[in-house]
Design an enzyme around this catalytic site. Sequence first.
Site, PDB file in Angstrom:
ATOM      1  N   TYR A  52       0.825  -1.212   0.000  1.00 28.89           N
ATOM      2  CA  TYR A  52       0.000   0.000   0.000  1.00 28.89           C
ATOM      3  C   TYR A  52       0.861   1.264   0.000  1.00 28.89           C
ATOM      4  O   TYR A  52       1.801   1.399   0.770  1.00 28.89           O
ATOM      5  CB  TYR A  52      -0.923   0.038   1.232  1.00 28.89           C
ATOM      6  N   HIS A  82      -4.031  16.439  -3.157  1.00 30.22           N
ATOM      7  CA  HIS A  82      -4.397  16.533  -1.746  1.00 30.22           C
ATOM      8  C   HIS A  82      -4.199  17.933  -1.164  1.00 30.22           C
ATOM      9  O   HIS A  82      -4.602  18.188  -0.027  1.00 30.22           O
ATOM     10  CB  HIS A  82      -3.587  15.526  -0.924  1.00 30.22           C
ATOM     11  N   ASN A 194       1.095  11.835   5.545  1.00 28.25           N
ATOM     12  CA  ASN A 194       0.324  10.879   6.334  1.00 28.25           C
ATOM     13  C   ASN A 194       0.759  10.973   7.789  1.00 28.25           C
ATOM     14  O   ASN A 194       1.595  10.209   8.253  1.00 28.25           O
ATOM     15  CB  ASN A 194       0.569   9.468   5.777  1.00 28.25           C
ATOM     16  N   TYR A 277     -16.521  32.441  45.905  1.00 24.51           N
ATOM     17  CA  TYR A 277     -15.768  31.326  45.319  1.00 24.51           C
ATOM     18  C   TYR A 277     -14.703  31.790  44.325  1.00 24.51           C
ATOM     19  O   TYR A 277     -13.637  31.179  44.209  1.00 24.51           O
ATOM     20  CB  TYR A 277     -16.723  30.368  44.600  1.00 24.51           C
ATOM     21  N   ARG A 280     -11.897  32.647  46.730  1.00 19.84           N
ATOM     22  CA  ARG A 280     -11.531  31.598  47.685  1.00 19.84           C
ATOM     23  C   ARG A 280     -11.103  30.315  46.978  1.00 19.84           C
ATOM     24  O   ARG A 280     -10.263  29.564  47.482  1.00 19.84           O
ATOM     25  CB  ARG A 280     -12.726  31.321  48.602  1.00 19.84           C
ATOM     26  N   PHE A 326      -1.933   7.254  11.916  1.00 19.74           N
ATOM     27  CA  PHE A 326      -2.273   8.603  11.462  1.00 19.74           C
ATOM     28  C   PHE A 326      -3.552   9.126  12.118  1.00 19.74           C
ATOM     29  O   PHE A 326      -3.901  10.293  11.964  1.00 19.74           O
ATOM     30  CB  PHE A 326      -2.478   8.604   9.944  1.00 19.74           C
ATOM     31  N   GLU A 411     -12.452   5.240   4.854  1.00 15.35           N
ATOM     32  CA  GLU A 411     -11.976   5.967   6.028  1.00 15.35           C
ATOM     33  C   GLU A 411     -13.225   6.467   6.757  1.00 15.35           C
ATOM     34  O   GLU A 411     -13.641   7.609   6.608  1.00 15.35           O
ATOM     35  CB  GLU A 411     -11.042   7.081   5.580  1.00 15.35           C
TER      36      GLU A 411
END
Length: 512
Positions: A52, A82, A194, A277, A280, A326, A411
């Site tokens: 791959y 991409h 990646n 608060y 404190r 990834f 994916e």
Amino acid sequence: MVVLTGETLTILQAKQVLDEDAFVSASLDSLKRVEKSREAVDRIVDQKKVVYGITTGFGKFSDVLIDSQDVEALQWNLIHSHACGVGDPFPEVVSRAMVLLRANALLKGFSGVRPVVIETLLELLNAHIHPVIPQQGSLGASGDLAPLSHLALVVMGEGEVFYKGQKMPAIDALNKEGIQPVTLKAKEGLALINGTQAMTAMGVVNYMEAEQLAYQVDAVASLTLEGLQGIEEAFDHRVHEVRGYRQQCEVAKRIRHMISGSQLTTKQGELRVQDAYSLRCIPQVHGASWQALDYVKEKLEIEMNAATDNPLIFDEGESVISGGNFHGQPIAFAMDFMKIAVAELANISERRIERLVNPQLNDLPAFLSPVPGLQSGAMIMQYCAASLVSENKTLAHPASVDSIPSSANQEDHVSMGTIGSRHAHQIIQNVRRVVAIELICALQAVEYRGVDRMASFTRAIYEEVRQLIPSITQDRVFSKDIEKAASWLKDVNWPSFMKKHLSMNQTKGEFK
């Protein structure tokens, strides 16, 4: 100089590179691992094995075999297709961090790139050539594909960069520095994109800013304690030790030393029995945020030294395994946790602002106005703080609870960690402005009480900030004051300031 090994990079070293421009190099041992890993990729291509991302397409195209003569074209196509990032670019410091982290990850020797790819990344760093990387477009799994593709374009001599204060074509900056573009070989494009380096780089920058801000909010709260004549006993070490949280104890200890010697704070029962608060419970609330930040730091330093691409090459190429490193889920959770923790610092800060300006809650002039009624004073500064706090509540919604499938459902679960890291950055900027407003109001309050009665540490803050922001003697455009105070908080060398005025080891809450 910072020497990268792929195993030992820390946030402190990253700060040296990002803020102090430390020179960066690679260790010889790490480069030897890189060479061995690359030899394995070359054998896979020569032997026409089906692996791959080396001899196949990507994502849903993983079952499409690629001829050995097309492996370079495959990488070229990958980066160009991409590079789909959109929106404003990441801050330049984040882009610099991405280059640093990508180089460090590749030096682990599991990615199969040639040494020249890493050496080019280091040349970019040391020449201060920073890729222009759009912020939007990553799902936070399959790697930060879109952002890192814009980084990879620069390695190839394409895309745009920031260089010497200007944005320009990458090739122009590379030519000025004598850096040769790289023609990517088999797997190198995939190895560059990646990974989780966009969300992690943003996370590292976020952490550095959030850490300083978390220390500063203790100091500003100390000023507010003086302005409101807060009760010292709430910070007694015994109170915090019996609960047992280290971070809570450290905050209380810092506060005790910051107000040491003050004649403005009070004893229990002197003016009132106990404070609200927001005064404190400063150690309990700030301390809890520190617990979250400690968690974030731990996860970031793991991820900074992680192999996050796919596939990974083991045993000198005997094993090439497709996995899912990834996937950004660990950093997605960390960024969401950071968002909530930092936003909470503003939540309690805004409540202290309200106590500083509300005449029903103190004995100071209404809204700290020099002429209440005729002049509004700090009235609308509290509005601004409330608006920022409310905006943070929207931004703090966890990005990691969302997922959307991609690549034809191959994916089918993603982290959205990069969105979380970007939102965390926005929250930090908002929180800093809220703290800046508290700082302005607290300075005004202590003036009414008597500057000569302040603790030495808080007095040092007063004197330094008053050089930038004058006392409120007349209504004016307070927006400018808020931005000046926020810039001071961001830009001041806080460790040096603390060392000069408090003699403390701020990382442990200890004092020398």
